[in-house]
Every structure is written in C-alpha cells, then in structure tokens.
Design a protein around this motif. Sequence first.
Motif, PDB file in Angstrom:
ATOM      1  N   PHE A  12      -5.306   0.877 -90.066  1.00 23.73           N
ATOM      2  CA  PHE A  12      -5.730   0.658 -88.684  1.00 23.73           C
ATOM      3  C   PHE A  12      -5.362  -0.759 -88.286  1.00 23.73           C
ATOM      4  O   PHE A  12      -5.059  -1.582 -89.146  1.00 23.73           O
ATOM      5  CB  PHE A  12      -7.229   0.929 -88.503  1.00 23.73           C
ATOM      6  N   VAL A  13      -5.363  -1.049 -86.981  1.00 25.27           N
ATOM      7  CA  VAL A  13      -4.864  -2.342 -86.509  1.00 25.27           C
ATOM      8  C   VAL A  13      -5.969  -3.224 -85.923  1.00 25.27           C
ATOM      9  O   VAL A  13      -5.683  -4.227 -85.279  1.00 25.27           O
ATOM     10  CB  VAL A  13      -3.730  -2.150 -85.466  1.00 25.27           C
ATOM     11  N   HIS A  14      -7.228  -2.836 -86.125  1.00 24.31           N
ATOM     12  CA  HIS A  14      -8.348  -3.654 -85.657  1.00 24.31           C
ATOM     13  C   HIS A  14      -8.370  -4.906 -86.526  1.00 24.31           C
ATOM     14  O   HIS A  14      -8.595  -4.814 -87.739  1.00 24.31           O
ATOM     15  CB  HIS A  14      -9.657  -2.888 -85.777  1.00 24.31           C
ATOM     16  N   VAL A  38     -14.113   4.385 -96.211  1.00 24.47           N
ATOM     17  CA  VAL A  38     -12.840   4.911 -96.739  1.00 24.47           C
ATOM     18  C   VAL A  38     -12.722   4.584 -98.226  1.00 24.47           C
ATOM     19  O   VAL A  38     -12.405   5.448 -99.052  1.00 24.47           O
ATOM     20  CB  VAL A  38     -11.646   4.313 -95.952  1.00 24.47           C
ATOM     21  N   ARG A  39     -13.002   3.333 -98.587  1.00 20.46           N
ATOM     22  CA  ARG A  39     -12.878   2.915 -99.994  1.00 20.46           C
ATOM     23  C   ARG A  39     -13.856   3.698-100.882  1.00 20.46           C
ATOM     24  O   ARG A  39     -13.510   4.121-101.984  1.00 20.46           O
ATOM     25  CB  ARG A  39     -13.167   1.412-100.124  1.00 20.46           C
ATOM     26  N   ALA A  40     -15.081   3.874-100.384  1.00 22.66           N
ATOM     27  CA  ALA A  40     -16.098   4.563-101.190  1.00 22.66           C
ATOM     28  C   ALA A  40     -15.685   6.013-101.438  1.00 22.66           C
ATOM     29  O   ALA A  40     -15.804   6.528-102.554  1.00 22.66           O
ATOM     30  CB  ALA A  40     -17.459   4.508-100.488  1.00 22.66           C
ATOM     31  N   LEU A  65      -9.349  11.215 -93.899  1.00 22.95           N
ATOM     32  CA  LEU A  65      -7.910  10.983 -93.764  1.00 22.95           C
ATOM     33  C   LEU A  65      -7.519   9.640 -94.399  1.00 22.95           C
ATOM     34  O   LEU A  65      -6.541   9.539 -95.141  1.00 22.95           O
ATOM     35  CB  LEU A  65      -7.515  10.999 -92.279  1.00 22.95           C
ATOM     36  N   GLY A  66      -8.335   8.617 -94.106  1.00 25.59           N
ATOM     37  CA  GLY A  66      -8.061   7.291 -94.658  1.00 25.59           C
ATOM     38  C   GLY A  66      -8.154   7.272 -96.174  1.00 25.59           C
ATOM     39  O   GLY A  66      -7.291   6.700 -96.856  1.00 25.59           O
ATOM     40  N   ARG A  74      -2.054  14.110 -99.866  1.00 26.06           N
ATOM     41  CA  ARG A  74      -1.699  14.722 -98.592  1.00 26.06           C
ATOM     42  C   ARG A  74      -2.904  15.455 -98.017  1.00 26.06           C
ATOM     43  O   ARG A  74      -3.626  16.135 -98.734  1.00 26.06           O
ATOM     44  CB  ARG A  74      -0.553  15.714 -98.779  1.00 26.06           C
ATOM     45  N   THR A  75      -3.119  15.308 -96.716  1.00 24.06           N
ATOM     46  CA  THR A  75      -4.204  16.025 -96.043  1.00 24.06           C
ATOM     47  C   THR A  75      -3.650  17.318 -95.450  1.00 24.06           C
ATOM     48  O   THR A  75      -2.770  17.284 -94.590  1.00 24.06           O
ATOM     49  CB  THR A  75      -4.811  15.152 -94.933  1.00 24.06           C
ATOM     50  N   LEU A  76      -4.150  18.459 -95.946  1.00 26.16           N
ATOM     51  CA  LEU A  76      -3.697  19.751 -95.432  1.00 26.16           C
ATOM     52  C   LEU A  76      -4.557  20.150 -94.232  1.00 26.16           C
ATOM     53  O   LEU A  76      -5.786  20.060 -94.278  1.00 26.16           O
ATOM     54  CB  LEU A  76      -3.815  20.838 -96.504  1.00 26.16           C
TER      55      LEU A  76
END
Lengths: 452, 91
Positions: A12-14, A38-40, A65-66, A74-76
């Motif tokens: 992300f770009v924040h 996301v990390r957790a 997703l992250g 890969r997210t199906l």
Amino acid sequence: MPHPVPTHVPLFVHTQPDTPIAFSRGVTIDAHRYLADVRALADRLPDTPDVLNACGDRYSFAVGLGAALVRGQRTLLPANHAPATLDRLAREHPGLHALTDTLGPEMALPCIGVACDGDPKATPFDVPAIPRERVAAVLFTSGSTGEPVPTAKSWGALVTSGRSEAAALELGALPRLAILGTVPPQHSYGLESTVLLPLQNGFALDAGRPFFPADVCAALAALPRPRMLVTTPVHLRALCASDEVLPGADLVLSATAPLAPQLAAEAEQRFHAPVKEIYGCSEAGQLATRRLLGSAQWRLMRDVSLRQDDLGTWASGGHVPGNILLADVIELVDRQHFILHGRTADLVNIAGKRTSLAHLDLQLNTIDGVQDGAFLMPDEDCERVVRPMAFAVAPGRTAREILAALRQRIDPAFLPRPLHLVAALPRNATGKVPREALLALAARLRTHRAPS
Amino acid sequence: MTTATAQTADESKLAALIVEALNLELTPQEVDPGAPLYRDGLGLDSIDILEIALVISKTYGVQLKADDADNVRIFGSLRSLNEHLQQHRTK
C-alpha cells in the motif's frame, strides 16, 4: 524511452502509519494496524501455494490478500462458492484452504479465520514490497466450453490497474477518499475498485457491503468526505426508486452493465455527485471509463489500446495481460474512444456475472434424464434484470428436479426463469435451434399458461 | 407443482405483488406460503430480494435493513415475510 519500472511495488502507498486505510463499523483502522494484521495472518498461513479468500468483510478480505502476497501465495477467487466449484478447486489445488470470517459463507474446505488481531506496537512500519511479476490473484470465468477458465493477475498488473483507475476517474482532487462498495471484493470490479484503488492511492475502504437501500444510505452517510460509492445499475436503480434521502457523495461509480441515461441523470441529482462508469471484464480487467452525462463514448484507460480484426475487438497494453478478445460489440471512434453496442450473441451477463449460452446448454444437457435442452436469453430490458429461460426434453423428470441439478452446476443468477419441459426443441433442418424459434416457443407457452 | 397450503388474504396480496414485481411465470395462488423464497422454494436470489424490498417499501412503508432483524427468517417464507410486514407497516 520508457521509465525503468521498479521490480517491487509496496502493498500500500499510505506513507504515514496513522493514515486511515479502512473504516469498520464506526472504527477507523490506520495503515499501521492494517500492516500488523497482515503480518499476524501471514505468520499463521500454512505453507501452500494457494489460498481461497472467501471473506465477507472487505477489510478482512484486504488483510487476507495482503497476507497471501507477503507469503508469496496466490489468492484464488472463483466466480461462486457452489459445492461443485469448490470440489474442483480442492482437487486441482492440493492443500487449498479458505480464508473466512464470520460474514463469509460456510465452506467445504479447510478454513482459516481471519482474526485481524495484529499488534501495531510490536510491528515495525516497514511496508512489504511485492515483486511485480508475482501472481497475486487468480480469477475464474466461465469459458465457452463450460470449464472455468483461470485468469492470473500479477501484482504489477493489479497495481497499475488501481493507479490508472484513479487517474481515469480524476481522483487526485479527492485526497483520503473513503470508498464504500455494494459489490463483493472477490470479483474483478470489486477487487479493483474497492481494494486495489484504496491500497494503491492512499484511500480508505469501508469494510461493509451494504445491500438494502436503507443500509447503503446509512453506511455512506457514516463515512467522512470525500466519499465514493462503488455500485452497480441494479443497486443504483433500487436506491433511486426508494424514498430514502440519499446522502451526498463526491463520486458514484457503476459497472457490470451500462447505465440507462435517465438513471445516470437521476443518480447524479440524488447523490449530488458525478456518476461515472467503468467498462471491463475479468480477463482484461478494467479498460475504460465514461461519465454518461458528458458523453456516451468510453475513454480508454492509460496505455490501454483496442484493435479489431475478423474475430472481434482485442484489448492490450497497460495492465492488460497479453491480448484479450472482448465479448462485446465495439465501434472504435479514435485511438482513445469507443462506443459500446452490447454483447455478442453468446454472452450472458446478469448483473455483472458472465457466462455463455454454450456453457449453460452444456450444463443442462449433461443432467441425467435430460435428452435435449437449450437456454434462451430474452431481449434486454432497461427497467429490470432479464433472466435466461430454458427448455428441456426430459421425460420422467420434473422441472423441480432439473432445477435442483442445475443449482449444483451454475451460479443461481443464471437459473432459468422459467424452465419449460417440452416434447421437443424446435430444431431446424441443420439441427440447430434458432433463437427466433425459441422466442416463438416461449411466446406460445406464455399464452398457454396465462390464467383465464 | 406441489399443492400449496391455503394463503390468507394478506398473504395473497403479497404473493401477487412479488409475482408481478419479479415477472415470475406462476400465479400468486401457486406460491406456497410455508415454502422458502430463496433457493429451493421460489428460487429467488439477491437481485430479486432487492426488487422485493423496493415494492415492499412502496406498498407497506417498511424499509428492510440487513442488520435490524433476522433476514433469513423474514425471507424464510411468504408467511414470515408477511408477518414482518404486518407488524411494521406504516401504510
């Protein structure tokens, strides 16, 4: 000379940890908290190549997703969660597990709950950089043969698409835009416009997916300005037809089918906002935008181009993977503009869900006891969603039994309305069933059934 | 078609509204008041439910909401939907 393209792009770009990235039931979630979630979750994912993200909550979806991206998985994103679809995916992707939350559907796959329980204090604010060429998502569409066709989206393509969309919609003037969607994040439109658009432009997504007009109004009114509604003609029509006072917005976005001009005009007036549309498909992604009140012509997004040959219209360039043949009839105006003339004869599009008549026919004809069968897509109607109908020759079977079998095989949106049991299909001398003959048969049956 | 149990007068009116709004190819009398509206019963999907929400707000003055009540139960059958509407109607 083109600029060198970086090999990695951030999730992300924040740039500030406390910049809002999501709103969830009145709670503001900042970029740091998202990163911690996301990390957790990434730490908890099993070591498999694919995950199926079935989260109903849009923030949980974005966390899933992250996490998959961070782990290189890969997210199906199948077109539906019908039992037959999941069985197939489980067979083809050993070890496949599903990411779910309390709002998602019950799954016939091993599930991992997306808890969103990361600890920002224990997580440094270093935004992961993901390789552009990594396959981020695999969307499935119905091919003309009936087999679901996977479309792989690289992280680079998704990022480019999210950034090009912001440019095409001129969102630069709306910093920290809050985005509310009535569409699921699992389909290409929702993925692009309610997940990638906020992640890649410093905007914030609303975690909900309101359905009834009263819910959409309440959720939109609860968001800070500037705010945008990402929706469909079906929802817009329901919103405009309701007696609700529609909350003001800064932009309303619609896709899945072209808007009728009068609906676009009414929506602009009721939301006090420009109404813009996106044209695209799962295979190519989003391709063009327009504001119907300005012009009926579509303007291509950055670096995307169209060309035509005997087969039809092909899209390429920008975030489009390779050359994609479009399923619509298109008239090119100049290098950047075109007019959409509707879908090709075989394509069926119900509120953004696409399939082909060939696929539906195949599914019908492979049902036990069905000797012959054909689907028919009646003419379009501005006022309401038009559904397919079907005709089957199936002695000894009831319409209810055949519908139950179809329900196992196709998305409910395509279930025939109605299914007519007939003695024979009106096949012509060459063995084909002409559309005109089916329309005539439907008219005869309707007259026959009309209550006296 | 299975034999439908008897509809009350209010249920008949609601069944007629639904059949008209969704352009269903059956008569209102054929809607079994106890059968599910979703999937196996009338086979309705979310697009239909949105359509029904619209005619309900016009006719009964009831705004359906996703979070204010048990929608699975309300849309469980013509009978349960009608009960909800009769309790909350303002028109």
